[in-house]
Design a protein around this motif. Structure first.
Motif, PDB file in Angstrom:
ATOM      1  N   ALA A  17     -28.606  23.036 -26.567  1.00 33.76           N
ATOM      2  CA  ALA A  17     -28.640  22.746 -25.132  1.00 33.76           C
ATOM      3  C   ALA A  17     -27.383  23.266 -24.451  1.00 33.76           C
ATOM      4  N   GLU A  18     -26.249  23.155 -25.119  1.00 34.62           N
ATOM      5  CA  GLU A  18     -24.984  23.663 -24.570  1.00 34.62           C
ATOM      6  C   GLU A  18     -25.017  25.191 -24.467  1.00 34.62           C
ATOM      7  N   LEU A  19     -25.540  25.860 -25.485  1.00 28.93           N
ATOM      8  CA  LEU A  19     -25.672  27.325 -25.435  1.00 28.93           C
ATOM      9  C   LEU A  19     -26.579  27.757 -24.294  1.00 28.93           C
ATOM     10  N   VAL A  20     -27.671  27.052 -24.108  1.00 29.22           N
ATOM     11  CA  VAL A  20     -28.601  27.359 -23.029  1.00 29.22           C
ATOM     12  C   VAL A  20     -27.919  27.157 -21.678  1.00 29.22           C
ATOM     13  N   ALA A  42     -28.707  35.207 -27.676  1.00 27.26           N
ATOM     14  CA  ALA A  42     -27.808  34.077 -27.379  1.00 27.26           C
ATOM     15  C   ALA A  42     -27.702  33.087 -28.537  1.00 27.26           C
ATOM     16  N   VAL A  43     -28.526  33.246 -29.563  1.00 25.58           N
ATOM     17  CA  VAL A  43     -28.497  32.337 -30.712  1.00 25.58           C
ATOM     18  C   VAL A  43     -27.316  32.716 -31.596  1.00 25.58           C
ATOM     19  N   THR A  44     -26.410  31.768 -31.805  1.00 21.35           N
ATOM     20  CA  THR A  44     -25.249  32.040 -32.651  1.00 21.35           C
ATOM     21  C   THR A  44     -25.665  32.005 -34.124  1.00 21.35           C
ATOM     22  N   PRO A  45     -25.020  32.809 -34.967  1.00 21.28           N
ATOM     23  CA  PRO A  45     -25.412  32.879 -36.380  1.00 21.28           C
ATOM     24  C   PRO A  45     -25.306  31.552 -37.118  1.00 21.28           C
ATOM     25  N   ASP A  46     -24.387  30.697 -36.689  1.00 22.89           N
ATOM     26  CA  ASP A  46     -24.153  29.447 -37.401  1.00 22.89           C
ATOM     27  C   ASP A  46     -24.895  28.247 -36.816  1.00 22.89           C
TER      28      ASP A  46
END
Length: 77
Positions: A66-69, A52-56
């Motif tokens: 926090a938004e990605l989570v 889920a970690v974006t490359p950028d």
């Protein structure tokens, strides 16, 4: 202090910071070998998985982490 458990699979410093080795070394010292609990990438990886970690995603972008989570947690399984 121990190293981040995601250090081996985190390619951020090699890929995103390849043209800034000095800044990458400072980030690595601060986040990867220091206070990785304050790293946005660590936050996402530890809560919802490294995929889920974006490359950028820069280590200091905790609000974006926090938004990605939040988004990943709302997805149906």
């Amino acid at each position: 202090m121990a190293d981040c458990e995601f250090l081996a699979e985190c390619r951020f410093l090699c890929e995103q910071m390849s043209t800034m080795p000095g800044a990458a070394a400072v980030m690595r010292r601060h986040y990867c070998h220091g206070d990785f609990a304050q790293c946005a990438r660590h936050l996402v990886a530890s809560r919802v998985g490294a995929a889920a970690v974006t490359p950028d995603l820069f280590p200091h972008l905790l609000d974006e982490a926090a938004e990605l989570v939040s988004r990943a947690s709302q997805r149906p399984s």
